[in-house]
Design an enzyme around this catalytic site. Structure first.
Site, mmCIF file in Angstrom:
data_model
loop_
_atom_site.group_PDB
_atom_site.id
_atom_site.type_symbol
_atom_site.label_atom_id
_atom_site.label_comp_id
_atom_site.label_asym_id
_atom_site.label_seq_id
_atom_site.Cartn_x
_atom_site.Cartn_y
_atom_site.Cartn_z
ATOM 1 N N ASP A 39 -8.894 0.724 -12.446
ATOM 2 C CA ASP A 39 -9.495 2.064 -11.837
ATOM 3 C C ASP A 39 -10.262 2.840 -12.854
ATOM 4 O O ASP A 39 -10.197 3.931 -12.793
ATOM 5 C CB ASP A 39 -8.310 2.949 -11.364
ATOM 6 C CG ASP A 39 -7.617 2.039 -10.333
ATOM 7 O OD1 ASP A 39 -7.621 0.919 -10.038
ATOM 8 O OD2 ASP A 39 -6.663 2.808 -9.650
ATOM 9 N N ASP A 94 -9.368 1.651 -6.735
ATOM 10 C CA ASP A 94 -8.632 2.648 -5.845
ATOM 11 C C ASP A 94 -9.666 2.767 -4.518
ATOM 12 O O ASP A 94 -10.700 2.989 -4.869
ATOM 13 C CB ASP A 94 -8.237 3.722 -6.349
ATOM 14 C CG ASP A 94 -6.894 4.388 -5.649
ATOM 15 O OD1 ASP A 94 -6.257 3.659 -5.159
ATOM 16 O OD2 ASP A 94 -6.802 5.644 -5.643
ATOM 17 N N HIS A 105 -10.251 3.953 -0.673
ATOM 18 C CA HIS A 105 -9.782 4.653 0.591
ATOM 19 C C HIS A 105 -10.662 4.878 1.604
ATOM 20 O O HIS A 105 -12.054 4.926 1.202
ATOM 21 C CB HIS A 105 -9.248 5.841 0.223
ATOM 22 C CG HIS A 105 -8.046 6.076 -0.839
ATOM 23 N ND1 HIS A 105 -6.963 4.695 -0.734
ATOM 24 C CD2 HIS A 105 -7.796 6.553 -1.877
ATOM 25 C CE1 HIS A 105 -6.231 5.164 -1.746
ATOM 26 N NE2 HIS A 105 -6.559 5.981 -2.679
ATOM 27 N N SER A 155 -3.403 9.458 2.257
ATOM 28 C CA SER A 155 -2.807 9.904 0.865
ATOM 29 C C SER A 155 -3.674 11.243 0.448
ATOM 30 O O SER A 155 -3.220 11.831 -0.390
ATOM 31 C CB SER A 155 -3.475 8.751 -0.169
ATOM 32 O OG SER A 155 -3.698 9.204 -1.388
ATOM 33 N N HIS A 208 -10.156 11.358 -2.572
ATOM 34 C CA HIS A 208 -10.694 10.504 -3.922
ATOM 35 C C HIS A 208 -10.937 8.986 -3.422
ATOM 36 O O HIS A 208 -10.614 8.592 -2.724
ATOM 37 C CB HIS A 208 -9.774 10.435 -5.167
ATOM 38 C CG HIS A 208 -8.353 9.720 -4.601
ATOM 39 N ND1 HIS A 208 -7.513 10.287 -3.878
ATOM 40 C CD2 HIS A 208 -7.928 8.561 -4.967
ATOM 41 C CE1 HIS A 208 -6.349 9.534 -4.049
ATOM 42 N NE2 HIS A 208 -6.697 8.547 -4.285
ATOM 43 N N LYS A 226 -7.566 -1.851 -3.776
ATOM 44 C CA LYS A 226 -6.125 -1.332 -3.336
ATOM 45 C C LYS A 226 -6.086 -0.134 -2.748
ATOM 46 O O LYS A 226 -6.985 0.869 -2.888
ATOM 47 C CB LYS A 226 -5.305 -1.488 -4.873
ATOM 48 C CG LYS A 226 -5.808 -0.303 -5.585
ATOM 49 C CD LYS A 226 -4.758 -0.389 -7.047
ATOM 50 C CE LYS A 226 -5.179 0.499 -7.814
ATOM 51 N NZ LYS A 226 -5.025 1.866 -7.469
ATOM 52 N N GLU A 250 -1.419 4.615 0.053
ATOM 53 C CA GLU A 250 -1.754 4.785 -1.283
ATOM 54 C C GLU A 250 -1.371 3.772 -2.029
ATOM 55 O O GLU A 250 0.007 3.196 -1.811
ATOM 56 C CB GLU A 250 -1.207 5.993 -1.675
ATOM 57 C CG GLU A 250 -1.659 6.349 -3.164
ATOM 58 C CD GLU A 250 -3.215 6.389 -3.511
ATOM 59 O OE1 GLU A 250 -3.803 5.490 -3.740
ATOM 60 O OE2 GLU A 250 -3.669 7.638 -3.273
ATOM 61 N N ALA A 274 -4.496 5.343 -14.340
ATOM 62 C CA ALA A 274 -4.115 6.378 -15.811
ATOM 63 C C ALA A 274 -2.816 5.771 -16.128
ATOM 64 O O ALA A 274 -1.907 5.117 -15.255
ATOM 65 C CB ALA A 274 -3.857 7.759 -15.113
ATOM 66 N N CYS A 316 -1.559 4.243 -11.962
ATOM 67 C CA CYS A 316 -1.857 3.222 -11.638
ATOM 68 C C CYS A 316 -1.612 1.935 -12.868
ATOM 69 O O CYS A 316 -1.300 0.739 -12.724
ATOM 70 C CB CYS A 316 -3.141 3.238 -11.163
ATOM 71 S SG CYS A 316 -3.239 4.076 -9.642
HETATM 72 ZN ZN ZN Z 1 -6.032 6.739 -4.341
#
Ligand code: ZN
Length: 197
Positions: A14, A51, A53, A59, A70, A96, A101, A138, A142
């Site tokens: 990420d 990540d 979305h 989420s 985000h 992902k 989430e 982080a 994740c």
């Molecule tokens: Zn996310």
């Protein structure tokens, strides 16, 4: 530690704009980019997670979730940071969080036309990977979830590159606690300077 290009793999978690300068910026995240770049040439197998979305994702806070908007697919925040070295040609990207989430890269879907495997564990198994090195963002979300899943789903050694991760630290000790948890689960810790060609 000598890197074996055939049986070692690097997983970069990420390193996306929203986690560096965007809505969920991790403190000092930009500092790890040159550190990660310094080891990219040592590996043949590199997996980048993202990540990913949709707009109005469950989420997000507007939908009752815990996070600000985000990593919306198609947005600047979703993109990997421009300074991160990404293999040209056919990089392995794992998306992902498409529906719910998802912190772990092991919950994502592998993309890349050369890959016949859909999951990270399937890909690592097919490649015959024996050691997995994990870095990125982080530490307390994740990276931790990815490392804990790797210890369950991947049949090999799992290393965290401690100088190539950064934590959010909503509570001051979250990063340290995450490192303890990963260690207790069986992860090993090294620095990128320990890796040799
Ligand atoms: Zn996310």
């Amino acid at each position: 530690m000598k890197i074996n290009k055939d049986t070692d793999a690097l997983l970069v978690v990420d390193v996306q704009n929203d986690f560096i300068t965007g809505s969920l910026a991790v403190p000092n995240a930009v500092d790890i980019i040159p550190v990660i770049n310094s080891i990219i040439p040592k590996f043949t197998t590199i997996i980048y997670s993202a990540d990913s979305h949709i707009k109005d994702h469950p989420s997000f806070q507007a939908q009752g979730g815990p996070w600000p908007d985000h990593c919306v697919i198609g947005s600047f925040g979703h993109r990997l940071h421009k300074d991160l070295l990404v293999r040209t040609g056919n990089p392995v990207i794992v998306h992902k969080g498409l529906k719910e989430e998802a912190y772990s890269a092991f919950s994502g879907l592998v993309t890349g036309e050369l890959n016949t495997e859909k999951t990270v564990e399937g890909l690592l198994r097919t490649l015959g990977t024996k050691r997995l090195f994990i870095c990125g963002l982080a530490t307390d979300y994740c990276v931790k979830a990815t490392v804990l899943d790797a210890l369950k789903l991947f049949d090999g050694e799992v290393y965290v590159l401690l100088n190539a991760v950064r934590s959010v630290d909503i509570n001051k000790t979250d990063g340290i606690r995450a490192i303890d948890e990963m260690g207790e689960a069986g992860a090993m810790f090294i620095a990128t300077s320990d890796l040799e060609d």
